[in-house]
Write a protein that holds these residues in place. Structure first.
Motif: not given
Length: 345
Positions: A248, A256, A259, A333, A336-337, A340
């Motif tokens: 990420g 970003a 995703l 961020g 995004v993580r 994921l």
């Protein structure tokens, strides 16, 4: 072993003139590919993602010179193919291949599978006798998981997965070095997609192939790619390693949001919080000044509207075209993580 650059583009552009329509105007162009400078390394799979109409397929065809560039250079193993004449290009085409999205429309319905696979051998004079051609065709057909019994059949007699295997066989029968895979699994059932992806991985190892893999599917790109490039409105806005992608480590807001807009695959991974990119992609005929993503970007400033950001290396092997990359990393961020995690079912 350090991989060397095999495909290099420098300021590559492709503009299509706008003809006809209700209001006929001169000097109007679709900016399909608008100044791309990237490298693809020998033996790697370079994934390319982006919304429909961003120029991914046009870029893939430019790399093989199936269409002529408006401007820029394309280096294939050190050779600038934009300067080659027709005969020189034909000799080099043996080292290139392409697999299209829809195998049914890319195969001649009037030719048997044998005739389809024999054609590249005849064009490039890779086999002299009919017996040698037959042996090569059977060998490559078995390499893609089909048998000798398919040779006399026509495309309408095969399933979608079998047709795509034939398309792959046609692309690699000349023993190429580089293959463009233009969304090769998007027209297939999900179970067949997995088989084709595994086949492509095995063929890459067996024949030492270099791939450009074009896809909308983020999970497919994660599985296939060594590095990923993100395209937006004719430009590559971010290039990152698969490790950074999985962690990420994203620095461009468009990457970003791409995703974050991916639907979760498992019910337990779905959340009530939805982060969706709003607004419409600007017209490729009237490209906005400055950063072309600024009309949809949550971090836009006047600088974004006035100055186009160059694609620069922000960390080792990670390139981004954004004036404020840390904003994306800090504010998007964490989302995004979290997103994921849906891939670890």
């Amino acid at each position: 072993m350090k991989m060397k650059d095999f495909i290099v583009t420098e300021n590559l552009k492709k503009y299509f003139p706008v003809r006809g329509g209700l209001f006929k105007q001169k000097n109007l162009y679709v900016h399909a590919v608008d100044g791309i400078s990237i490298n693809i390394r020998k033996g790697e799979t370079f994934g390319l993602a982006g919304e429909s109409g961003c120029g991914k397929s046009t870029f893939g065809r430019l790399l093989l010179r199936l269409i002529e560039p408006t401007e820029g250079s394309i280096y294939f193993d050190g050779i600038d193919i934009t300067k080659l004449d027709k005969d020189e290009m034909r000799k080099l085409r043996r080292r290139m291949g392409i697999v299209f999205q829809d195998p049914k429309s890319s195969l001649n319905p009037r030719m048997t599978i044998y005739d389809t696979l024999k054609r590249p051998l005849e064009i490039h004079r890779l086999a002299e006798s009919e017996e040698e051609k037959y042996d090569k065709i059977v060998e490559i057909l078995e390499a893609v998981g089909l048998g000798e019994e398919h040779l006399s059949r026509y495309p309408h007699e095969l399933s979608g997965g079998q047709l795509q295997r034939v398309s792959i066989a046609r692309a690699i029968i000349t023993n190429p070095d580089f293959v463009v895979l233009d969304e090769p699994t998007s027209a297939l059932d999900i179970s067949v997609q997995a088989q084709i992806l595994n086949l492509l991985v095995n063929l890459q190892r067996k024949f030492n192939l270099t791939y450009l893999f074009i896809s909308h599917d983020i999970s497919v790109l994660q599985y296939m790619s060594d590095r990923i490039g993100i395209m937006y409105l004719g430009k590559v806005v971010e290039i990152l390693s698969i490790d950074d992608f999985r962690k990420g480590e994203i620095y461009h807001p468009y990457t970003a949001y791409l995703l974050l807009s991916t639907p979760a695959l498992h019910p337990s991974k779905r959340t009530s919080r939805k982060v969706i990119l709003t607004g419409e992609v600007p017209s490729p005929i009237n490209v906005p000044p400055g950063c072309r993503f600024h009309v949809r970007c949550p971090f836009v400033t006047q600088k974004c509207k006035d100055e186009e950001p160059p694609l620069v290396e922000i960390k080792k092997d990670h390139y981004v075209a954004c004036h404020y990359p840390d904003k994306t990393r800090e504010e998007l961020g964490p989302l995004v993580r979290e997103k994921l995690k849906m891939y670890s079912l």
